[in-house]
Design an enzyme around this catalytic site. Structure first.
Site, PDB file in Angstrom:
ATOM      1  N   LYS A  95       0.761  -1.132   0.019  1.00 45.85           N
ATOM      2  CA  LYS A  95      -0.184   0.312   0.226  1.00 45.85           C
ATOM      3  C   LYS A  95       1.243   1.058   0.357  1.00 45.85           C
ATOM      4  O   LYS A  95       0.390   2.036  -0.212  1.00 45.85           O
ATOM      5  CB  LYS A  95      -1.026   0.242   1.423  1.00 45.85           C
ATOM      6  CG  LYS A  95      -1.827  -1.216   1.017  1.00 45.85           C
ATOM      7  CD  LYS A  95      -2.746  -1.041  -0.023  1.00 45.85           C
ATOM      8  CE  LYS A  95      -4.075  -1.931   0.701  1.00 45.85           C
ATOM      9  NZ  LYS A  95      -4.961  -2.044  -0.849  1.00 45.85           N
ATOM     10  N   GLU A 117      -9.915   5.718   3.140  1.00 45.89           N
ATOM     11  CA  GLU A 117     -10.589   4.404   3.682  1.00 45.89           C
ATOM     12  C   GLU A 117      -9.339   3.176   4.557  1.00 45.89           C
ATOM     13  O   GLU A 117      -8.811   3.326   3.863  1.00 45.89           O
ATOM     14  CB  GLU A 117     -11.478   4.365   3.212  1.00 45.89           C
ATOM     15  CG  GLU A 117     -11.003   3.410   1.841  1.00 45.89           C
ATOM     16  CD  GLU A 117     -10.266   3.938   0.912  1.00 45.89           C
ATOM     17  OE1 GLU A 117      -9.344   2.722   0.317  1.00 45.89           O
ATOM     18  OE2 GLU A 117     -10.079   4.610  -0.227  1.00 45.89           O
ATOM     19  N   SER A 384       1.755  -9.623  -0.845  1.00 37.19           N
ATOM     20  CA  SER A 384       1.329  -7.980  -1.311  1.00 37.19           C
ATOM     21  C   SER A 384       2.072  -7.571   0.647  1.00 37.19           C
ATOM     22  O   SER A 384       2.076  -6.306   0.780  1.00 37.19           O
ATOM     23  CB  SER A 384      -0.358  -8.257  -1.276  1.00 37.19           C
ATOM     24  OG  SER A 384      -0.837  -9.245   0.267  1.00 37.19           O
TER      25      SER A 384
END
Length: 404
Positions: A95, A117, A384
């Site tokens: 991210k 969010e 990830s």
């Protein structure tokens, strides 16, 4: 492979075939256009690109390794398995790549406040991190259920100086968090930039987030050519909104020899309200700014979703993924909660790597696929994120007693 998929889409209005677009209140049309224009200028600005690459390298820790999972490969007895180690990035997941890009855009646009969010909390932590680093005020919306199951990440966001707002409407997960973030943005649009965390939402977010995340696949491509002197046979990644998967897949889309599999959350099985596998039980609709596959009933009401992983627990999927499925370029399947938990434990015990529950869905698919492939085949799976945030939840589910 035609270059249509990878180079000519989205079109000027943000459409990937019938998917995508910009379905938002009139109040947001101008800020989205402003964001699109600034993003296009930044793409062509060598100084912006240099700064983006600088922070990815010096702050985030890129490039991440492409690691040969020797014991997992031996255990499964088939194709060689490589892990793209996004879990080793600062903040613990992919991210941060997108958040660095978007915070630089927010600064260029003269914004002073950031909202976001988050589901699993990894995007929230990454947003809180870049907001702290650049001196922005930051508010993060998170479903109350997710706040509870991802308590560690809530503490991290608060320690970084961000305000975390638990959202208690509806199912109290990611969909409701996005609703609240969009309400905030409509109200505070002059001062505020919304760092949306995945390849979803109104144009230009799907293409912009994809391009900030493509560093994953660009690196993996160089690394596998260096290690094996040819491209991989198979790429595997989990798919919630779909940014880690698009980041890995995008640089390989024109390589016909490379197969790709996106793994959704099968939850407790493909029955209504018990999963989040949009391509298994979904249909075309509009939600939160874009047109894509949604889990909805016959009246267009959004169905409840379920996944053991908060980051995959969402009723819609990124529009480019829907397009790639239509083109039969990417195959989409699912892993159940049970399969993901088994993969979570197996990777830890065989490789000494505890994956995020989201990433464990991709590992679960590799466990199914690798034994069916010859030993001279290569798989790259996108790891990830790391699983620190999930340890207490998994321990409770698998019956491990946690110390007092």
């Amino acid at each position: 492979m035609s270059s249509l998929v990878s180079e000519k889409l989205p079109d000027a209005q943000g459409h990937f075939g019938p998917y995508g677009g910009r379905y938002v209140p009139e109040t947001l049309m101008h800020p989205l256009q402003e964001l699109e224009d600034e993003y296009h200028r930044a793409q062509k600005d060598p100084e912006f690109q240099r700064e983006f690459e600088y922070y990815l390298r010096e702050f985030c820790g890129r490039p991440t390794p492409l690691y040969f999972a020797e014991r997992l490969t031996r255990e499964l007895g088939g194709a060689k398995i490589y892990l793209k180690r996004e879990d080793l990035l600062h903040t613990g997941a992919h991210k941060i790549n997108n958040c660095i890009g978007q915070i630089l855009l927010a600064r260029r646009m003269g914004k002073s406040r950031i909202i976001a969010e988050t589901g699993a909390g990894q995007h929230g932590v990454a947003t809180a991190t870049v907001a702290a680093m650049f001196g922005f005020k930051c508010v993060i919306y998170m479903g109350a259920v997710d706040c509870e199951r991802q308590a560690l990440n809530v503490y991290r966001m608060k320690m970084l100086g961000s305000e975390v707002v638990p959202v208690k409407a509806g199912q109290q997960t990611l969909k409701e968090a996005i609703n609240e973030a969009m309400r905030d943005w409509v109200t505070n649009v002059r001062t505020t930039h919304y760092i949306l965390g995945t390849v979803y939402g109104a144009h230009p977010y799907p293409v912009m987030v994809r391009n900030f995340q493509r560093v994953i696949g660009d690196e993996a491509r160089r690394q596998i050519l260096e290690k094996e002197e040819r491209l991989p046979d198979l790429l595997v990644a989990c798919v919630g909104g779909g940014s880690n998967a698009m980041g890995l897949f995008y640089p390989f889309l024109n390589d016909a020899s490379v197969k790709m599999i996106g793994v959704e959350a099968g939850g407790e099985g493909i029955v209504p309200n018990k999963h989040a596998a949009r391509f298994q039980g979904g249909s075309l609709g509009v939600l939160q700014g874009t047109r894509s596959y949604l889990l909805q009933d016959e009246y267009g009401q959004i169905q409840l979703t379920h996944s053991v992983s908060a980051g995959l627990d969402y009723a819609a999927v990124g529009p480019e993924h829907a397009w790639l499925r239509d083109q039969k370029r990417v195959e989409y399947t699912y892993a159940t909660d049970e399969q993901a938990l088994e993969a979570f434990m197996k990777l830890g015990r065989l490789e000494g790597i505890i994956p995020a529950l989201e990433s464990a869905h991709a590992i679960a698919e590799v466990i199914q696929r690798a034994p069916k492939l010859a030993k001279d085949k290569f798989i790259i799976v996108n790891l990830s994120g790391r699983g620190d945030k999930d340890v207490a939840q998994v321990a409770a589910k698998v019956g491990l007693r946690m110390p007092l």
